[in-house]
Design a protein around this motif. Structure first.
Motif, PDB file in Angstrom:
ATOM      1  N   HIS A  13     -34.800 -11.729  80.869  1.00  0.00           N
ATOM      2  CA  HIS A  13     -35.235 -13.122  80.862  1.00  0.00           C
ATOM      3  C   HIS A  13     -36.341 -13.325  81.894  1.00  0.00           C
ATOM      4  N   ALA A  14     -37.264 -14.221  81.596  1.00  0.00           N
ATOM      5  CA  ALA A  14     -38.303 -14.568  82.553  1.00  0.00           C
ATOM      6  C   ALA A  14     -37.650 -15.148  83.807  1.00  0.00           C
ATOM      7  N   GLY A  15     -38.278 -14.932  84.950  1.00  0.00           N
ATOM      8  CA  GLY A  15     -37.751 -15.467  86.199  1.00  0.00           C
ATOM      9  C   GLY A  15     -36.810 -14.540  86.921  1.00  0.00           C
ATOM     10  N   ARG A  16     -36.489 -13.417  86.301  1.00  0.00           N
ATOM     11  CA  ARG A  16     -35.643 -12.431  86.992  1.00  0.00           C
ATOM     12  C   ARG A  16     -36.370 -11.901  88.225  1.00  0.00           C
ATOM     13  N   ALA A  17     -35.599 -11.632  89.252  1.00  0.00           N
ATOM     14  CA  ALA A  17     -36.163 -11.004  90.452  1.00  0.00           C
ATOM     15  C   ALA A  17     -35.751  -9.542  90.460  1.00  0.00           C
ATOM     16  N   LEU A  18     -36.708  -8.672  90.645  1.00  0.00           N
ATOM     17  CA  LEU A  18     -36.411  -7.248  90.734  1.00  0.00           C
ATOM     18  C   LEU A  18     -35.953  -6.905  92.150  1.00  0.00           C
ATOM     19  N   PRO A  19     -35.073  -5.921  92.293  1.00  0.00           N
ATOM     20  CA  PRO A  19     -34.750  -5.436  93.641  1.00  0.00           C
ATOM     21  C   PRO A  19     -36.028  -5.004  94.346  1.00  0.00           C
ATOM     22  N   PRO A  20     -36.182  -5.335  95.617  1.00  0.00           N
ATOM     23  CA  PRO A  20     -37.439  -5.027  96.302  1.00  0.00           C
ATOM     24  C   PRO A  20     -37.777  -3.540  96.347  1.00  0.00           C
ATOM     25  N   ASP A  21     -36.748  -2.703  96.248  1.00  0.00           N
ATOM     26  CA  ASP A  21     -36.977  -1.258  96.306  1.00  0.00           C
ATOM     27  C   ASP A  21     -36.894  -0.616  94.922  1.00  0.00           C
ATOM     28  N   PRO A  31     -43.461   2.441  91.504  1.00  0.00           N
ATOM     29  CA  PRO A  31     -43.004   1.065  91.727  1.00  0.00           C
ATOM     30  C   PRO A  31     -42.877   0.329  90.396  1.00  0.00           C
ATOM     31  N   VAL A  32     -41.864  -0.510  90.306  1.00  0.00           N
ATOM     32  CA  VAL A  32     -41.584  -1.238  89.068  1.00  0.00           C
ATOM     33  C   VAL A  32     -42.014  -2.690  89.233  1.00  0.00           C
ATOM     34  N   ARG A  33     -42.504  -3.282  88.146  1.00  0.00           N
ATOM     35  CA  ARG A  33     -42.939  -4.672  88.185  1.00  0.00           C
ATOM     36  C   ARG A  33     -42.529  -5.383  86.893  1.00  0.00           C
ATOM     37  N   LEU A  34     -42.614  -6.710  86.934  1.00  0.00           N
ATOM     38  CA  LEU A  34     -42.331  -7.528  85.756  1.00  0.00           C
ATOM     39  C   LEU A  34     -43.637  -7.923  85.084  1.00  0.00           C
ATOM     40  N   LEU A  35     -43.622  -7.875  83.756  1.00  0.00           N
ATOM     41  CA  LEU A  35     -44.774  -8.273  82.962  1.00  0.00           C
ATOM     42  C   LEU A  35     -44.346  -9.491  82.141  1.00  0.00           C
ATOM     43  N   PRO A  36     -44.662 -10.725  82.591  1.00  0.00           N
ATOM     44  CA  PRO A  36     -44.189 -11.935  81.904  1.00  0.00           C
ATOM     45  C   PRO A  36     -44.724 -12.031  80.483  1.00  0.00           C
ATOM     46  N   LEU A  64     -32.232   2.639  86.933  1.00  0.00           N
ATOM     47  CA  LEU A  64     -32.902   1.347  87.046  1.00  0.00           C
ATOM     48  C   LEU A  64     -32.293   0.338  86.077  1.00  0.00           C
ATOM     49  N   LEU A  65     -32.042   0.767  84.844  1.00  0.00           N
ATOM     50  CA  LEU A  65     -31.444  -0.135  83.870  1.00  0.00           C
ATOM     51  C   LEU A  65     -30.047  -0.575  84.304  1.00  0.00           C
ATOM     52  N   MET A  66     -29.283   0.322  84.896  1.00  0.00           N
ATOM     53  CA  MET A  66     -27.947  -0.043  85.370  1.00  0.00           C
ATOM     54  C   MET A  66     -28.042  -1.067  86.494  1.00  0.00           C
ATOM     55  N   ARG A  67     -28.980  -0.905  87.401  1.00  0.00           N
ATOM     56  CA  ARG A  67     -29.156  -1.866  88.485  1.00  0.00           C
ATOM     57  C   ARG A  67     -29.557  -3.230  87.933  1.00  0.00           C
ATOM     58  N   LEU A  68     -30.458  -3.229  86.974  1.00  0.00           N
ATOM     59  CA  LEU A  68     -30.905  -4.482  86.385  1.00  0.00           C
ATOM     60  C   LEU A  68     -29.777  -5.192  85.639  1.00  0.00           C
ATOM     61  N   GLY A  69     -28.875  -4.415  85.045  1.00  0.00           N
ATOM     62  CA  GLY A  69     -27.808  -5.000  84.249  1.00  0.00           C
ATOM     63  C   GLY A  69     -26.575  -5.385  85.027  1.00  0.00           C
TER      64      GLY A  69
END
Length: 259
Positions: A13-21, A31-36, A64-69
């Motif tokens: 979903h838009a507005g998610r915050a990624l872990p800083p690391d 490094p990972v980033r969000l692409l709105p 990474l997917l496990m952390r995001l989920g």
């Protein structure tokens, strides 16, 4: 240009915050980033020059997917999903917004658990006691040893062990599917009578695990069960444009294969 390509891990979903690391594939990890993209965002990184299906990159992708989920749903992409540029990703995600939102809602508060079942190879004596046909072949081979007889006996034993394991799996599947919101059978795995994935509410995942352990202990002479997870919900993301099923509606009936 190759430098503009992006590696896609999943959709959130838009507005998610990624872990800083947060880091992804490659060495050093990218490094990972969000692409709105409207109501959604793609989780992306640059594409490593030497991207291969190495264990370190496969694990980086999954971790990474496990952390995001952990706290919110994520629609996972398979390893190696690369787009030519950011605009390609934005347009593709935006064009499928309705379907992606439906999948994310379906995956909310749920995880994937994979179950593999194999015959109990150490329990040939139990098979011999239960199977008159195997006992008859064994007696014939002992009386008149031959290569052909040994082959027939070996095949009969393998088929008998697989049959007993498949019957055991059929007994436990109703209890497991009752705890899950969905079940799908995965690709055949050599030696397995079942390779299946369950979409399980996180609130009952430990109960699900306990049920597998209880059944495995009670039927150790017939089947060996191996439960893996939690996993990204790869098995419950529609493929080839298929419409997602709502929570609670099976996308496939369970099936068991055996020799």
């Amino acid at each position: 240009m190759a430098a503009s390509r992006v590696y896609v891990y999943g959709i959130v979903h838009a507005g998610r915050a990624l872990p800083p690391d947060a880091r992804g594939v490659g060495r050093p990890p990218a490094p990972v980033r969000l692409l709105p993209a409207g109501a959604l965002a793609a989780v992306v990184s640059d594409v490593p020059d030497d991207l291969r299906a190495r264990r370190r990159d496969l694990m980086a992708h999954q971790d990474l997917l496990m952390r995001l989920g952990t706290d919110a749903p994520v629609l996972p992409m398979r390893f190696g999903m690369v787009a030519e540029d950011a605009r390609t990703v934005e347009e593709a995600v935006a064009a499928a917004t309705a379907g992606h939102l439906a999948v994310l809602e379906r995956l909310r508060g749920r995880t994937e658990l994979n179950l593999k079942a194999t015959p109990a190879q150490s329990e040939i004596e139990a098979l011999v006691r239960a199977d008159a046909g195997v006992r008859r072949l064994m007696t014939q081979v002992r009386r008149t040893p031959s290569y052909e007889g040994n082959v027939r006996l070996g095949q009969a034993v393998a088929e008998g062990l697989a049959r007993r394991a498949a019957e055991a799996v059929e007994e436990v599947l109703p209890a497991l599917t009752a705890l899950a919101d969905d079940f799908v059978r995965g690709p055949d795995v050599p030696g397995c009578v079942l390779n299946g994935s369950f979409l399980v509410p996180k609130a009952v995942s430990e109960r699900f695990r306990a049920e597998v352990e209880r059944f495995a202990a009670a039927h150790a002479e017939r089947v060996e069960l191996r439960l893996t997870g939690p996993l990204p919900c790869y098995s419950f993301v529609p493929q080839d444009g298929a419409e997602p099923a709502p929570p609670g509606r099976p996308s496939a009936q369970y099936a068991v294969t055996g020799s």
